[in-house]
Design a protein around this motif. Structure first.
Motif, PDB file in Angstrom:
ATOM      1  N   PHE A 170     -34.708 -25.474 -45.110  1.00 59.69           N
ATOM      2  CA  PHE A 170     -34.575 -25.355 -46.565  1.00 59.69           C
ATOM      3  C   PHE A 170     -33.886 -26.595 -47.129  1.00 59.69           C
ATOM      4  O   PHE A 170     -32.952 -27.132 -46.546  1.00 59.69           O
ATOM      5  CB  PHE A 170     -33.746 -24.108 -46.884  1.00 59.69           C
ATOM      6  N   ASN A 171     -34.388 -27.065 -48.258  1.00 60.31           N
ATOM      7  CA  ASN A 171     -33.834 -28.244 -48.943  1.00 60.31           C
ATOM      8  C   ASN A 171     -33.958 -29.531 -48.127  1.00 60.31           C
ATOM      9  O   ASN A 171     -33.247 -30.503 -48.391  1.00 60.31           O
ATOM     10  CB  ASN A 171     -32.361 -28.024 -49.329  1.00 60.31           C
ATOM     11  N   ASN A 172     -34.879 -29.547 -47.158  1.00 58.45           N
ATOM     12  CA  ASN A 172     -35.080 -30.735 -46.321  1.00 58.45           C
ATOM     13  C   ASN A 172     -36.540 -31.175 -46.455  1.00 58.45           C
ATOM     14  O   ASN A 172     -37.439 -30.588 -45.848  1.00 58.45           O
ATOM     15  CB  ASN A 172     -34.741 -30.417 -44.863  1.00 58.45           C
ATOM     16  N   ILE A 173     -36.766 -32.208 -47.249  1.00 57.23           N
ATOM     17  CA  ILE A 173     -38.128 -32.665 -47.524  1.00 57.23           C
ATOM     18  C   ILE A 173     -38.793 -33.187 -46.263  1.00 57.23           C
ATOM     19  O   ILE A 173     -39.977 -32.925 -46.011  1.00 57.23           O
ATOM     20  CB  ILE A 173     -38.113 -33.743 -48.626  1.00 57.23           C
ATOM     21  N   ASP A 174     -38.052 -33.910 -45.439  1.00 57.70           N
ATOM     22  CA  ASP A 174     -38.630 -34.445 -44.198  1.00 57.70           C
ATOM     23  C   ASP A 174     -39.070 -33.327 -43.264  1.00 57.70           C
ATOM     24  O   ASP A 174     -40.124 -33.423 -42.603  1.00 57.70           O
ATOM     25  CB  ASP A 174     -37.617 -35.350 -43.487  1.00 57.70           C
ATOM     26  N   SER A 175     -38.274 -32.265 -43.196  1.00 54.42           N
ATOM     27  CA  SER A 175     -38.636 -31.128 -42.357  1.00 54.42           C
ATOM     28  C   SER A 175     -39.907 -30.460 -42.863  1.00 54.42           C
ATOM     29  O   SER A 175     -40.781 -30.064 -42.074  1.00 54.42           O
ATOM     30  CB  SER A 175     -37.485 -30.114 -42.330  1.00 54.42           C
ATOM     31  N   LEU A 176     -40.049 -30.348 -44.175  1.00 53.39           N
ATOM     32  CA  LEU A 176     -41.260 -29.781 -44.761  1.00 53.39           C
ATOM     33  C   LEU A 176     -42.462 -30.678 -44.481  1.00 53.39           C
ATOM     34  O   LEU A 176     -43.539 -30.193 -44.105  1.00 53.39           O
ATOM     35  CB  LEU A 176     -41.072 -29.600 -46.268  1.00 53.39           C
ATOM     36  N   LYS A 177     -42.286 -31.985 -44.624  1.00 55.93           N
ATOM     37  CA  LYS A 177     -43.379 -32.915 -44.350  1.00 55.93           C
ATOM     38  C   LYS A 177     -43.858 -32.794 -42.910  1.00 55.93           C
ATOM     39  O   LYS A 177     -45.058 -32.889 -42.619  1.00 55.93           O
ATOM     40  CB  LYS A 177     -42.925 -34.345 -44.622  1.00 55.93           C
ATOM     41  N   ASP A 202     -32.844 -27.605 -54.202  1.00 61.21           N
ATOM     42  CA  ASP A 202     -32.772 -28.849 -54.968  1.00 61.21           C
ATOM     43  C   ASP A 202     -34.082 -29.028 -55.729  1.00 61.21           C
ATOM     44  O   ASP A 202     -35.163 -28.713 -55.204  1.00 61.21           O
ATOM     45  CB  ASP A 202     -32.567 -30.048 -54.041  1.00 61.21           C
ATOM     46  N   LYS A 203     -33.999 -29.531 -56.932  1.00 61.12           N
ATOM     47  CA  LYS A 203     -35.207 -29.738 -57.717  1.00 61.12           C
ATOM     48  C   LYS A 203     -36.166 -30.683 -57.002  1.00 61.12           C
ATOM     49  O   LYS A 203     -37.386 -30.442 -56.970  1.00 61.12           O
ATOM     50  CB  LYS A 203     -34.849 -30.295 -59.099  1.00 61.12           C
ATOM     51  N   ALA A 204     -35.639 -31.738 -56.389  1.00 60.55           N
ATOM     52  CA  ALA A 204     -36.492 -32.697 -55.682  1.00 60.55           C
ATOM     53  C   ALA A 204     -37.231 -32.034 -54.523  1.00 60.55           C
ATOM     54  O   ALA A 204     -38.383 -32.387 -54.212  1.00 60.55           O
ATOM     55  CB  ALA A 204     -35.653 -33.874 -55.175  1.00 60.55           C
ATOM     56  N   PHE A 205     -36.594 -31.075 -53.886  1.00 58.13           N
ATOM     57  CA  PHE A 205     -37.209 -30.349 -52.776  1.00 58.13           C
ATOM     58  C   PHE A 205     -38.404 -29.530 -53.268  1.00 58.13           C
ATOM     59  O   PHE A 205     -39.487 -29.548 -52.663  1.00 58.13           O
ATOM     60  CB  PHE A 205     -36.165 -29.460 -52.120  1.00 58.13           C
ATOM     61  N   GLU A 240     -36.789 -22.694 -64.702  1.00 60.31           N
ATOM     62  CA  GLU A 240     -35.526 -23.421 -64.684  1.00 60.31           C
ATOM     63  C   GLU A 240     -35.708 -24.788 -64.036  1.00 60.31           C
ATOM     64  O   GLU A 240     -35.120 -25.783 -64.449  1.00 60.31           O
ATOM     65  CB  GLU A 240     -34.482 -22.602 -63.906  1.00 60.31           C
ATOM     66  N   TYR A 241     -36.555 -24.833 -63.001  1.00 56.95           N
ATOM     67  CA  TYR A 241     -36.772 -26.063 -62.238  1.00 56.95           C
ATOM     68  C   TYR A 241     -37.896 -26.931 -62.797  1.00 56.95           C
ATOM     69  O   TYR A 241     -37.971 -28.124 -62.490  1.00 56.95           O
ATOM     70  CB  TYR A 241     -37.107 -25.719 -60.787  1.00 56.95           C
ATOM     71  N   GLY A 242     -38.796 -26.336 -63.557  1.00 55.26           N
ATOM     72  CA  GLY A 242     -39.947 -27.086 -64.035  1.00 55.26           C
ATOM     73  C   GLY A 242     -40.974 -27.364 -62.955  1.00 55.26           C
ATOM     74  O   GLY A 242     -41.721 -28.342 -63.028  1.00 55.26           O
ATOM     75  N   VAL A 243     -41.016 -26.497 -61.942  1.00 53.53           N
ATOM     76  CA  VAL A 243     -41.992 -26.611 -60.850  1.00 53.53           C
ATOM     77  C   VAL A 243     -42.773 -25.304 -60.800  1.00 53.53           C
ATOM     78  O   VAL A 243     -42.185 -24.227 -60.641  1.00 53.53           O
ATOM     79  CB  VAL A 243     -41.301 -26.865 -59.490  1.00 53.53           C
ATOM     80  N   THR A 244     -44.087 -25.392 -60.945  1.00 52.08           N
ATOM     81  CA  THR A 244     -44.910 -24.190 -61.074  1.00 52.08           C
ATOM     82  C   THR A 244     -45.594 -23.844 -59.763  1.00 52.08           C
ATOM     83  O   THR A 244     -46.302 -24.675 -59.185  1.00 52.08           O
ATOM     84  CB  THR A 244     -45.971 -24.387 -62.165  1.00 52.08           C
ATOM     85  N   PRO A 245     -45.423 -22.609 -59.278  1.00 51.40           N
ATOM     86  CA  PRO A 245     -46.112 -22.186 -58.054  1.00 51.40           C
ATOM     87  C   PRO A 245     -47.538 -21.748 -58.349  1.00 51.40           C
ATOM     88  O   PRO A 245     -47.960 -21.664 -59.508  1.00 51.40           O
ATOM     89  CB  PRO A 245     -45.267 -20.997 -57.601  1.00 51.40           C
ATOM     90  N   ASP A 246     -48.278 -21.450 -57.276  1.00 50.84           N
ATOM     91  CA  ASP A 246     -49.615 -20.880 -57.405  1.00 50.84           C
ATOM     92  C   ASP A 246     -49.572 -19.354 -57.405  1.00 50.84           C
ATOM     93  O   ASP A 246     -50.415 -18.694 -58.022  1.00 50.84           O
ATOM     94  CB  ASP A 246     -50.505 -21.354 -56.256  1.00 50.84           C
ATOM     95  N   ILE A 247     -48.605 -18.824 -56.666  1.00 48.95           N
ATOM     96  CA  ILE A 247     -48.415 -17.374 -56.564  1.00 48.95           C
ATOM     97  C   ILE A 247     -46.915 -17.110 -56.633  1.00 48.95           C
ATOM     98  O   ILE A 247     -46.112 -17.880 -56.096  1.00 48.95           O
ATOM     99  CB  ILE A 247     -48.980 -16.813 -55.233  1.00 48.95           C
TER     100      ILE A 247
END
Length: 404
Positions: A170-177, A202-205, A240-247
């Motif tokens: 969680f909150n680790n972009i490299d791990s997600l990549k 994190d918003k960036a995440f 709140e984050y301005g990031v929209t999911p699909d579901i």
């Protein structure tokens, strides 16, 4: 009040998968609860972030009572007016075009995960079936949802668990990549990890998750069972984050205490749930839909959402003041009225002790793991209740510190 039923009855007749408190609540009003002995408690637990408008809110009682005199259940062989009104209200207020209703957060997430796999199979073939989610996440207690959740303790003894599920930090972009591939059909994230410690993303995440899903033709699923319906100060945390999911999954606060869950999604994705592919007997029944519609009408207003933010700050300030006196927390974190007090090293592993101490001072709190004391009060909790709750918590903490 009647004491013909006691806590001892639980140990005699209930399956022992819960360890409830020694007292039995029998009445609630607003943010106050009374037990069998007439003791009055202040409730900052909210039925685990469920009682969004407190106990026995008059408008919810009226909505339920009115509908109870008309129509309780017809099944999804038919439709009903309250569920269609609720679907219109939710789609009008969110990114979604379509809604599916069920009875709980686990069922809502089960629907999300099934839809993601079905959509991927329809558009990209059966080999695109992997679901990846965060370590230390929580998505429900069905075998599928507990497997997607990233806490191995919840799958112990239930093997074999469903395959095609991986976990990243969680909150680790490299791990997600590193985890996402072209076989990934969905990435599942809680905007705030609830059971995992009240840890906001994190918003960036979340932005990176959105971009990576687009690159890999994967769906982004937000589990908003705990964060949804005003809990963070927006109707849903994705706003709140301005990031929209699909579901998106929703439950808990949605019914204000009446069992209901929902899955929200777009027109295109919804088409993969054609007639007969998924269902529920009770989901979207008129009673639950009538109550949930009233919850949305009340919560999705500038006054209530702004109130969540001001009440959150009042609680944070009070908790930080307690910490200034006793140095028991590393930090107070969270969003809106979902807050977590992370225990200091000196009190590591003792979150339950804080909850028990608070209950002796007639204050209801929660844990989020062994190291975090969680607060999830009603979104309309009164300031006087907040202030008195903080006084009671101060006294409880003082006793714990003195006994250490």
């Amino acid at each position: 009040m009647s004491n013909s039923i006691t806590r001892a009855d639980f140990d005699q007749v209930m399956v022992p998968n819960y360890g409830p408190a020694a007292f039995i609540p029998v009445k609630g009003l607003g943010s106050r609860v009374w037990d069998q002995d007439g003791r009055e408690f202040i409730d900052l637990a909210g039925g685990i972030a469920v009682n969004s408008l407190g106990h026995c809110h008059p408008q919810l009682v009226a909505a339920l009572t009115e509908q109870a005199g008309k129509l309780w259940h017809v099944s999804n062989v038919f439709t009903n007016e309250p569920v269609l009104k609720l679907a219109h209200a939710l789609t009008a207020a969110t990114f979604a075009d379509r809604a599916f209703f069920c009875n709980s957060g686990a069922e809502a997430n089960e629907a999300c995960f099934k839809l993601a796999r079905k959509y991927a199979a329809d558009h990209f073939g059966p080999e695109k079936n992997e679901i990846i989610s965060c370590k230390n996440s929580f998505h429900g207690r069905t075998l599928f949802t507990v497997s997607v959740g990233g806490q191995p303790k919840y799958t112990e003894g239930f093997a074999p668990v469903p395959a095609g599920i991986q976990h990243f930090e969680f909150n680790n972009i490299d791990s997600l990549k590193a985890a996402i591939t072209d076989k990934t059909c969905a990435v599942v994230i809680e905007p705030v990890q609830g059971e995992g410690g009240v840890l906001p993303a994190d918003k960036a995440f979340l932005q990176a998750a959105r971009e990576l899903c687009d690159q890999h033709n994967a769906l982004l699923i937000f589990d908003e069972v705990q964060t949804g319906v005003g809990r963070t100060g927006s109707l849903y945390a994705y706003q709140e984050y301005g990031v929209t999911p699909d579901i998106l999954s929703s439950a808990k606060s949605l019914g204000g205490g009446f069992p209901i869950g929902a899955m929200l999604t777009t027109d295109k994705i919804a088409q993969s749930f054609s007639v007969g592919t998924h269902g529920t007997t009770y989901g979207g029944n008129p009673l639950a839909a009538s109550v949930a519609l009233k919850v949305i009408e009340i919560v999705n207003t500038p006054e209530v959402l702004a109130g969540v933010r001001t009440k959150s700050q009042r609680l944070r300030d009070g908790l930080n003041a307690i910490n200034d006196k006793y140095q028991v927390f590393k930090e107070v974190r969270g969003m809106g009225l979902l807050l977590g007090c992370v225990l200091s090293d000196a009190f590591a592993g003792r979150a339950k002790d804080f909850v028990n101490a608070a209950s002796k001072h007639q204050l209801l709190l929660l844990v989020a793991g062994v190291n975090v004391v969680r607060l999830a009060p009603a979104l309309v909790v009164e300031e006087r209740d907040i202030d008195e709750a903080l006084q009671r918590f101060d006294a409880a903490v003082a006793e714990l510190v003195a006994a250490k």
